[in-house]
Design an enzyme around this catalytic site. Structure first.
Site, PDB file in Angstrom:
ATOM      1  N   LEU A  41       0.627  -1.176  -0.159  1.00  0.00           N
ATOM      2  CA  LEU A  41       0.382  -0.036   0.203  1.00  0.00           C
ATOM      3  C   LEU A  41       0.592   1.345   0.038  1.00  0.00           C
ATOM      4  CD1 LEU A  41      -2.507  -0.321   2.845  1.00  0.00           C
ATOM      5  CD2 LEU A  41      -2.880  -0.506   0.308  1.00  0.00           C
ATOM      6  N   ASP A  42       0.313   2.296  -0.238  1.00  0.00           N
ATOM      7  CA  ASP A  42       1.028   3.685  -0.788  1.00  0.00           C
ATOM      8  C   ASP A  42       1.006   4.287   0.825  1.00  0.00           C
ATOM      9  OD1 ASP A  42       1.386   3.452  -3.729  1.00  0.00           O
ATOM     10  OD2 ASP A  42      -0.416   4.433  -3.159  1.00  0.00           O
ATOM     11  N   PRO A  43       1.973   5.270   0.846  1.00  0.00           N
ATOM     12  CA  PRO A  43       2.306   5.229   3.024  1.00  0.00           C
ATOM     13  C   PRO A  43       1.075   6.336   2.822  1.00  0.00           C
ATOM     14  CG  PRO A  43       4.255   5.562   1.746  1.00  0.00           C
ATOM     15  CD  PRO A  43       3.309   5.432   0.844  1.00  0.00           C
TER      16      PRO A  43
END
Length: 323
Positions: A41-43
């Site tokens: 997942l993206d930050p």
């Protein structure tokens, strides 16, 4: 290191944590170096991150391709380099166009419908996809122009809530508010779909630009974030091997179940092909499956097998782990 860690861990990732951060802390919390993930997942994003520990990491390849469900907020009226709130602003739409769009929800629904079903999608340029051996996001950060090829994905459903007219501050480098339209959405899609790209393409279709301001993954296949532990628990000690889902439980949710006898457990563990009894049907009533979960009388996952005409072929074996 304790080699007893063996299972799938559901984590509810917090914003600003990287998926690498979660994996690193999981290795310490679970007492094993053998920890992998079934898709990052993206930050900026929150939500369900699926980790595998020990022999159960062999299941991860079967989790990566599962459909995903996300909730998100799309902001129409502003486009960014990264197609999300963390990127530099590229363009800001005229406030009159945004107000007119708010009064024309049918136009939004038409654009959303065009982005539903089997579509061709160009991933966001700031992604982990490799171009000539280099990550696309590294090339963008180096100032290079990156255009990724479109790829087929499927958006099974794209549900939108009532658009909200918002005065956003700071987007133009100053304190003058910008008129934008925020839409909360729920998207169920195939693996490999970029929700950021959906926000970008919706904005393009409507002629005002768009990006994501929030993203949360709520489901991966049959697994839900409601059953996940917070990632902070990896640091404070509240998450341990006790939180691991047994491999058999996970595999049984993904594949038909083949219940083994004691002798079949031994034979399959040695890689032998099994001739199934006529009454030894899979849980779906079939004597044929591309993959089936072979479960021992003890409840242990012995392996994933192909079943054809009542005969098995081992695809992946799962060794027993000393607890």
């Amino acid at each position: 290191m304790n080699n007893a860690a063996n299972g799938i861990l559901l984590i509810d990732k917090a914003s600003e944590w990287t998926s690498h951060d979660v994996v690193a802390k999981a290795r310490r919390a679970l007492g094993t170096r053998k920890v992998g993930h079934a898709g990052t997942l993206d930050p900026m994003a929150t939500g369900l991150l699926m980790l595998g520990a020990g022999p159960a990491t062999r299941l991860l390849t079967h989790l990566v391709g599962l459909d995903k469900t996300y909730t998100a907020t799309i902001r129409l009226g502003v486009s960014t380099v990264t197609d999300d709130r963390e990127g530099d602003v590229l363009d800001i739409a005229d406030a009159k166009k945004i107000r007119a769009l708010e009064q024309d929800p049918a136009a939004i629904r038409v654009a959303v419908t065009a982005l539903t079903g089997p579509i061709e999608q160009a991933p966001s340029s700031v992604s982990a996809i490799k171009v000539d051996g280099k990550r696309a996001y590294d090339l963008v950060r180096a100032g290079e122009q990156v255009e990724l090829k479109k790829r087929p994905v499927t958006v099974h459903s794209f549900e939108i809530e009532e658009p909200k007219l918002v005065a956003a501050h700071g987007l133009n480098g100053g304190d003058i508010p910008i008129v934008v339209l925020d839409i909360d959405v729920t998207v169920r899609c195939s693996s490999g779909t970029y929700i950021r790209a959906l926000a970008r393409d919706l904005g393009v279709a409507l002629g005002v630009g768009g990006h994501l301001t929030a993203l949360r993954r709520t489901e991966v296949g049959p697994f839900s974030v409601t059953d996940a532990a917070p990632n902070e628990g990896l640091a404070d000690g509240s998450v341990s091997t006790a939180n691991l889902l047994p491999p058999a439980e996970v595999a049984s949710k993904l594949f038909p179940v083949l219940a083994l006898s004691d002798q079949q457990e031994v034979d399959l563990g040695h890689g032998k092909r099994l001739d199934l009894d006529e009454d030894q049907l899979l849980s779906n009533g079939s004597d044929r499956a591309m993959l089936a979960a072979a479960i021992a009388p003890s409840g242990r996952l012995v392996g994933l097998v192909e079943v054809k005409n009542g005969r098995t072929r081992v695809v992946t074996n799962f060794p027993s782990v000393e607890q």
